[in-house]
Design a protein around this motif. Structure first.
Motif, PDB file in Angstrom:
ATOM      1  N   VAL A 178     -70.603   7.287  22.215  1.00 16.81           N
ATOM      2  CA  VAL A 178     -69.367   7.904  21.733  1.00 16.81           C
ATOM      3  C   VAL A 178     -68.210   6.957  22.023  1.00 16.81           C
ATOM      4  O   VAL A 178     -67.985   6.577  23.171  1.00 16.81           O
ATOM      5  N   GLU A 179     -67.492   6.568  20.981  1.00 11.16           N
ATOM      6  CA  GLU A 179     -66.344   5.679  21.127  1.00 11.16           C
ATOM      7  C   GLU A 179     -65.110   6.305  20.490  1.00 11.16           C
ATOM      8  O   GLU A 179     -65.198   6.863  19.390  1.00 11.16           O
ATOM      9  N   ARG A 180     -63.972   6.209  21.154  1.00  9.65           N
ATOM     10  CA  ARG A 180     -62.712   6.640  20.545  1.00  9.65           C
ATOM     11  C   ARG A 180     -62.189   5.485  19.699  1.00  9.65           C
ATOM     12  O   ARG A 180     -61.930   4.400  20.213  1.00  9.65           O
ATOM     13  N   VAL A 181     -62.031   5.712  18.405  1.00  8.72           N
ATOM     14  CA  VAL A 181     -61.610   4.648  17.487  1.00  8.72           C
ATOM     15  C   VAL A 181     -60.191   4.849  16.970  1.00  8.72           C
ATOM     16  O   VAL A 181     -59.629   3.938  16.348  1.00  8.72           O
ATOM     17  N   GLU A 182     -59.614   6.020  17.179  1.00  4.96           N
ATOM     18  CA  GLU A 182     -58.191   6.267  16.914  1.00  4.96           C
ATOM     19  C   GLU A 182     -57.667   7.109  18.060  1.00  4.96           C
ATOM     20  O   GLU A 182     -58.400   7.931  18.618  1.00  4.96           O
ATOM     21  N   HIS A 183     -56.387   6.927  18.389  1.00  6.37           N
ATOM     22  CA  HIS A 183     -55.830   7.628  19.548  1.00  6.37           C
ATOM     23  C   HIS A 183     -54.373   7.978  19.269  1.00  6.37           C
ATOM     24  O   HIS A 183     -53.559   7.093  18.971  1.00  6.37           O
ATOM     25  N   ILE A 184     -54.040   9.231  19.352  1.00  8.02           N
ATOM     26  CA  ILE A 184     -52.668   9.676  19.105  1.00  8.02           C
ATOM     27  C   ILE A 184     -51.696   8.993  20.060  1.00  8.02           C
ATOM     28  O   ILE A 184     -50.600   8.589  19.664  1.00  8.02           O
ATOM     29  N   LEU A 185     -52.100   8.821  21.305  1.00  9.47           N
ATOM     30  CA  LEU A 185     -51.200   8.215  22.291  1.00  9.47           C
ATOM     31  C   LEU A 185     -51.033   6.713  22.101  1.00  9.47           C
ATOM     32  O   LEU A 185     -50.228   6.095  22.777  1.00  9.47           O
ATOM     33  N   ARG A 186     -51.801   6.148  21.182  1.00  4.19           N
ATOM     34  CA  ARG A 186     -51.621   4.735  20.827  1.00  4.19           C
ATOM     35  C   ARG A 186     -51.127   4.637  19.386  1.00  4.19           C
ATOM     36  O   ARG A 186     -51.515   3.743  18.643  1.00  4.19           O
ATOM     37  N   ASP A 187     -50.311   5.605  19.009  1.00  5.62           N
ATOM     38  CA  ASP A 187     -49.649   5.645  17.701  1.00  5.62           C
ATOM     39  C   ASP A 187     -50.614   5.903  16.551  1.00  5.62           C
ATOM     40  O   ASP A 187     -50.305   5.602  15.396  1.00  5.62           O
ATOM     41  N   GLY A 188     -51.777   6.450  16.843  1.00  5.18           N
ATOM     42  CA  GLY A 188     -52.677   6.867  15.781  1.00  5.18           C
ATOM     43  C   GLY A 188     -52.205   8.181  15.171  1.00  5.18           C
ATOM     44  O   GLY A 188     -51.498   8.962  15.816  1.00  5.18           O
ATOM     45  N   ARG A 189     -52.594   8.427  13.927  1.00  2.37           N
ATOM     46  CA  ARG A 189     -52.242   9.697  13.279  1.00  2.37           C
ATOM     47  C   ARG A 189     -53.003  10.840  13.909  1.00  2.37           C
ATOM     48  O   ARG A 189     -52.573  11.992  13.886  1.00  2.37           O
ATOM     49  N   ARG A 190     -54.158  10.534  14.476  1.00  2.00           N
ATOM     50  CA  ARG A 190     -55.033  11.534  15.056  1.00  2.00           C
ATOM     51  C   ARG A 190     -55.916  10.838  16.081  1.00  2.00           C
ATOM     52  O   ARG A 190     -55.888   9.602  16.207  1.00  2.00           O
ATOM     53  N   CYS A 191     -56.715  11.611  16.799  1.00  6.99           N
ATOM     54  CA  CYS A 191     -57.758  11.039  17.626  1.00  6.99           C
ATOM     55  C   CYS A 191     -59.063  11.103  16.834  1.00  6.99           C
ATOM     56  O   CYS A 191     -59.335  12.102  16.167  1.00  6.99           O
ATOM     57  N   ALA A 192     -59.828  10.035  16.884  1.00  5.58           N
ATOM     58  CA  ALA A 192     -61.089   9.986  16.152  1.00  5.58           C
ATOM     59  C   ALA A 192     -62.156   9.360  17.029  1.00  5.58           C
ATOM     60  O   ALA A 192     -61.888   8.417  17.783  1.00  5.58           O
ATOM     61  N   TYR A 193     -63.363   9.895  16.933  1.00  4.23           N
ATOM     62  CA  TYR A 193     -64.483   9.425  17.741  1.00  4.23           C
ATOM     63  C   TYR A 193     -65.646   9.068  16.830  1.00  4.23           C
ATOM     64  O   TYR A 193     -66.012   9.846  15.936  1.00  4.23           O
ATOM     65  N   GLN A 194     -66.209   7.886  17.047  1.00  2.00           N
ATOM     66  CA  GLN A 194     -67.419   7.502  16.324  1.00  2.00           C
ATOM     67  C   GLN A 194     -68.619   7.811  17.214  1.00  2.00           C
ATOM     68  O   GLN A 194     -68.658   7.421  18.388  1.00  2.00           O
ATOM     69  N   ILE A 195     -69.581   8.501  16.639  1.00  2.00           N
ATOM     70  CA  ILE A 195     -70.730   8.988  17.402  1.00  2.00           C
ATOM     71  C   ILE A 195     -72.005   8.507  16.727  1.00  2.00           C
ATOM     72  O   ILE A 195     -72.230   8.749  15.545  1.00  2.00           O
ATOM     73  N   ARG A 196     -72.838   7.815  17.485  1.00  2.00           N
ATOM     74  CA  ARG A 196     -74.081   7.294  16.934  1.00  2.00           C
ATOM     75  C   ARG A 196     -75.127   7.197  18.041  1.00  2.00           C
ATOM     76  O   ARG A 196     -74.782   7.095  19.222  1.00  2.00           O
ATOM     77  N   ARG A 197     -76.369   7.215  17.640  1.00  2.00           N
ATOM     78  CA  ARG A 197     -77.434   6.995  18.615  1.00  2.00           C
ATOM     79  C   ARG A 197     -77.460   5.518  18.989  1.00  2.00           C
ATOM     80  O   ARG A 197     -77.144   4.665  18.164  1.00  2.00           O
ATOM     81  N   HIS A 198     -77.843   5.213  20.213  1.00  2.00           N
ATOM     82  CA  HIS A 198     -77.990   3.820  20.626  1.00  2.00           C
ATOM     83  C   HIS A 198     -79.071   3.166  19.775  1.00  2.00           C
ATOM     84  O   HIS A 198     -80.020   3.831  19.320  1.00  2.00           O
ATOM     85  N   PRO A 199     -78.939   1.853  19.514  1.00  2.00           N
ATOM     86  CA  PRO A 199     -79.880   1.177  18.621  1.00  2.00           C
ATOM     87  C   PRO A 199     -81.340   1.367  19.002  1.00  2.00           C
ATOM     88  O   PRO A 199     -82.217   1.353  18.133  1.00  2.00           O
ATOM     89  N   SER A 200     -81.624   1.546  20.271  1.00  2.00           N
ATOM     90  CA  SER A 200     -83.010   1.676  20.704  1.00  2.00           C
ATOM     91  C   SER A 200     -83.590   3.043  20.389  1.00  2.00           C
ATOM     92  O   SER A 200     -84.800   3.268  20.493  1.00  2.00           O
ATOM     93  N   GLU A 201     -82.707   3.990  19.989  1.00  2.00           N
ATOM     94  CA  GLU A 201     -83.165   5.353  19.726  1.00  2.00           C
ATOM     95  C   GLU A 201     -83.514   5.531  18.252  1.00  2.00           C
ATOM     96  O   GLU A 201     -82.904   4.920  17.374  1.00  2.00           O
ATOM     97  N   VAL A 202     -84.457   6.373  17.967  1.00  2.00           N
ATOM     98  CA  VAL A 202     -84.818   6.694  16.586  1.00  2.00           C
ATOM     99  C   VAL A 202     -83.870   7.749  16.059  1.00  2.00           C
ATOM    100  O   VAL A 202     -83.686   8.787  16.691  1.00  2.00           O
ATOM    101  N   ILE A 203     -83.268   7.512  14.906  1.00  2.00           N
ATOM    102  CA  ILE A 203     -82.333   8.489  14.338  1.00  2.00           C
ATOM    103  C   ILE A 203     -83.115   9.597  13.655  1.00  2.00           C
ATOM    104  O   ILE A 203     -83.994   9.336  12.868  1.00  2.00           O
TER     105      ILE A 203
END
Length: 203
Positions: A178-203
């Motif tokens: 889980v990574e935060r890729v947009e942040h309101i407190l850093r002048d982003g329009r919204r907060c956004a999180y990218q969520i993905r399985r680790h490469p070693s995991e089967v999706i």
């Protein structure tokens, strides 16, 4: 609400989304601009006249609820001054643990990561975050929080933001990144999180 959820738009885009004419939307936006709630920006794309995009001003954002912001800021400031930042950090950690407890039962019923992220968006929306979930082109998931009801408190103490990220990571599990890729407190329009399985995991 439309600008809050979707960001800057032209009057034509606004009219289409609201099932009205572009001119009707423009007149309404002009009135909101006169009240200081929206502002316009001219963007040039190729040849021809620039397009006018409308977005919320800070005054416009302030129309959306910020949960007991004045009281929260006063209490947090008093805690920091009387018992120190370490105690405040413990309080924020406890809040995060309680948030996990509230969410875990609902997320444990989900069979897939997609269902868990979608359910998380529903839970966050119920608490005022105006959350949505989308699937990115690369197959990862994007969790958007278009509003932060504790923004005033988070500006005073950004450990709230750190705790939020830790809660998401704990709920979704060690196999999920889980990574935060947009942040309101850093002048982003919204907060956004990218969520993905680790490469070693089967999706």
């Amino acid at each position: 609400m439309t600008l809050k959820m979707n960001g800057a738009m032209t009057s034509a885009q606004m009219g289409k989304r609201l099932n009205t004419t572009g001119e009707g939307a423009r007149q309404h936006l002009v009135r909101l601009s006169e009240e200081g709630l929206v502002t316009e920006e001219r963007r040039i794309k190729g040849r021809g006249r620039p397009s006018v995009y409308w977005s919320l001003t800070q005054q416009g954002h302030d129309h959306f609820p910020d949960t007991h912001s004045d009281l929260a800021v006063d209490l947090l400031d008093s805690i920091q001054k009387t018992v120190g930042p370490e105690t405040l950090d413990k309080i924020i950690t406890l809040r995060g643990e309680r948030t996990q407890e509230r969410y875990r039962g609902a997320l444990d019923q989900c069979a897939s990561l997609a269902e868990r992220v979608e359910r998380l968006a529903v839970l966050r929306s119920a608490e005022g975050y105006m959350s949505t979930m989308e699937v990115a082109p690369d197959g990862s998931f994007l969790l958007f929080e278009n509003h932060c009801p504790i923004c005033a408190a988070a500006r005073l103490c950004q450990n709230f933001c750190r705790s939020e990220l830790e809660v998401f990571r704990a709920l979704l599990g060690p196999e999920v990144k889980v990574e935060r890729v947009e942040h309101i407190l850093r002048d982003g329009r919204r907060c956004a999180y990218q969520i993905r399985r680790h490469p070693s995991e089967v999706i």
